[in-house]
Design an enzyme around this catalytic site. Structure first.
Site, short mmCIF file in Angstrom:
data_model
loop_
_atom_site.label_atom_id
_atom_site.label_comp_id
_atom_site.label_asym_id
_atom_site.label_seq_id
_atom_site.Cartn_x
_atom_site.Cartn_y
_atom_site.Cartn_z
N TRP A 75 -1.34 -5.21 -7.17
CA TRP A 75 -0.22 -4.58 -6.49
C TRP A 75 -0.12 -5.17 -5.08
O TRP A 75 -1.14 -5.27 -4.38
CB TRP A 75 -0.46 -3.07 -6.45
CG TRP A 75 0.57 -2.29 -5.70
CD1 TRP A 75 1.92 -2.33 -5.86
CD2 TRP A 75 0.33 -1.32 -4.66
NE1 TRP A 75 2.54 -1.45 -5.01
CE2 TRP A 75 1.58 -0.83 -4.26
CE3 TRP A 75 -0.83 -0.83 -4.04
CZ2 TRP A 75 1.72 0.14 -3.27
CZ3 TRP A 75 -0.70 0.13 -3.06
CH2 TRP A 75 0.56 0.61 -2.68
N ASP A 156 -8.09 2.68 -8.33
CA ASP A 156 -6.76 3.05 -7.86
C ASP A 156 -6.03 3.63 -9.08
O ASP A 156 -5.77 2.92 -10.05
CB ASP A 156 -6.03 1.79 -7.35
CG ASP A 156 -4.63 2.11 -6.84
OD1 ASP A 156 -4.22 3.28 -6.89
OD2 ASP A 156 -3.95 1.16 -6.40
N LYS A 192 4.45 8.59 -9.28
CA LYS A 192 5.06 8.25 -10.57
C LYS A 192 4.98 9.41 -11.54
O LYS A 192 5.98 9.79 -12.14
CB LYS A 192 4.35 7.03 -11.19
CG LYS A 192 4.09 5.87 -10.27
CD LYS A 192 5.37 5.25 -9.79
CE LYS A 192 5.18 4.09 -8.81
NZ LYS A 192 4.04 4.02 -7.96
C1 PLP Z 1 -1.32 0.11 -8.29
C2 PLP Z 1 -0.66 1.00 -7.31
N1 PLP Z 1 -1.41 1.64 -6.42
C3 PLP Z 1 -0.88 2.47 -5.52
C4 PLP Z 1 0.47 2.68 -5.46
C5 PLP Z 1 0.89 3.62 -4.39
O1 PLP Z 1 1.99 4.32 -4.50
P1 PLP Z 1 2.26 5.59 -3.55
O2 PLP Z 1 1.79 5.24 -2.19
O3 PLP Z 1 3.71 5.80 -3.63
O4 PLP Z 1 1.50 6.69 -4.14
C6 PLP Z 1 1.32 2.00 -6.35
C7 PLP Z 1 2.77 2.15 -6.30
O5 PLP Z 1 3.54 1.38 -6.79
C8 PLP Z 1 0.73 1.17 -7.31
O6 PLP Z 1 1.45 0.51 -8.22
#
Ligand code: PLP
Length: 347
Positions: A75, A156, A192
């Protein structure tokens, strides 16, 4: 206390107690001994990103010699997070362009070659951007190497329930490491799976060897959070705690997640069927079915991805990743035509 007063007060630095309890139970399972023994330090934080950032600050302060291993690719924000926290990182092999699958040997070799005590960042489920997850047997081997090298697993988990449709199944990678008695870091996000993108709701969990250690870790995480953002927002935390705490709403949420994951699986199947029927070259597109979650790595390179956009008006990231969440069954045939054209006619 008046209602107004109740709404305007700050949360404690560690967040809403009911949320912290619910989030740790969703992740590890309510009956997990690590919860019963008080060995988990959980802090509500600013969604997945903020939780990762807090853990990065913790690593920088308390493990100044350690580096973080990140999958290649990963990511996009992971590197920014560790760069900003001044935590050194390097990549481990993950994606194999030849098979559009997991480079498992490369992954294991790189984790093995890293200095003992490194942090290994793993996507708990639905790897972003590839959609390629290790099999249960491969997770066991990854855990073996991490254990042998005294590395720290750092998960994560941004898509729990959204990959397979089951909260428990999507947490099985994390639970495997916990069952082995390892200390584990886990960042969680509700962007999500509960659609709470803008509420910035998530948590950092650290599974520790003993309750006293968990207390100390939690206290240090709070020390780090205080000068960064003082305390987290309340609204998303209440939503999660209320949904999980109410059997009817909890049931509805699980059902909706199952439907969402099922819809994505259907679209995946339809895209695969369309590609297989239309592509006369004999190319094997079955990697699409082996991927999981809202993304599919198509294996298209940058020039081919440009062709998808310039000629076919399909907007995707330049690494060949498409979002299946934004795809309807009706558009699969068109997408298949575009992919076949880009793959075979553009190099
Ligand atoms: C692998 C991964 N980690 C973390 C996140 C963090 O998202 P958020 O900060 O919106 O919770 C995302 C969002 O796309 C992700 O794909």
């Amino acid at each position: 206390m008046s209602k107004l007063c109740f709404f305007v007060q700050y949360l404690p630095i560690e967040g809403l107690a009911a949320f912290n309890k619910a989030t740790a139970e969703l992740l590890f399972g309510a009956d997990n001994p690590v919860i019963k023994q008080g060995r988990v330090a959980t802090l509500q934080s600013l969604s997945g990103t903020g939780s990762l950032r807090l853990a990065a600050a913790f690593i920088q302060r308390y493990f100044p010699e350690a580096k973080v291993l990140i999958s290649s690719p990963t990511w996009g924000n992971h590197k920014n997070i560790f760069n900003d926290a001044r935590v050194p990182w390097s990549e481990y092999r993950y994606y194999d362009p030849k098979t559009v699958g997991l480079d498992f040997e490369g992954m294991i070799a790189d984790i093995q070659a890293a200095p003992d005590g490194s942090f290994v960042l793993l996507h708990g489920c639905a790897h972003n951007p590839t959609g390629i997850d290790p099999t249960p047997e491969q997770w066991e081997k990854i855990a073996d190497v991490i254990q042998e090298k005294k590395h720290m697993p750092f998960f994560d988990v941004a898509y729990q329930g959204f990959a397979s449709g089951s909260l428990d199944e999507d947490a099985s990678s994390v639970r495997l490491f916990v069952e082995r008695g390892l200390e584990v870091f886990v960042a969680q996000s509700y962007s999500k799976n509960l659609g709470l993108y803008a509420e910035r709701i998530g948590a950092i969990n650290v599974v520790c060897s003993a309750p006293e250690v968990a207390n100390r870790v939690k206290s240090q995480l709070k020390r780090l959070a205080r000068p960064m953002y003082s305390n987290p927002p309340i609204h998303g935390a209440r939503i999660v705690a209320n949904v999980v705490g109410d059997p009817v709403m909890f049931g509805e949420w699980k059902q909706e997640m199952e439907e969402m994951a099922g819809r994505i699986k259907n679209v995946r199947q339809k895209l695969y069927d369309s590609l297989s029927a239309k592509d006369k070259s004999g190319k094997d597109w079955s990697f699409i079915l082996r991927q999981i979650g809202m993304f599919s790595y198509t294996g298209l390179n940058k020039t081919q991805s440009d062709n998808m956009t310039d000629k076919w008006h399909i907007y995707m990231t330049k690494d060949g990743r498409i979002s299946l969440a934004g795809l309807s069954l009706a558009k699969c045939e068109y997408l298949a035509d575009a992919i076949i054209d880009s793959f075979h006619n553009i190099s």
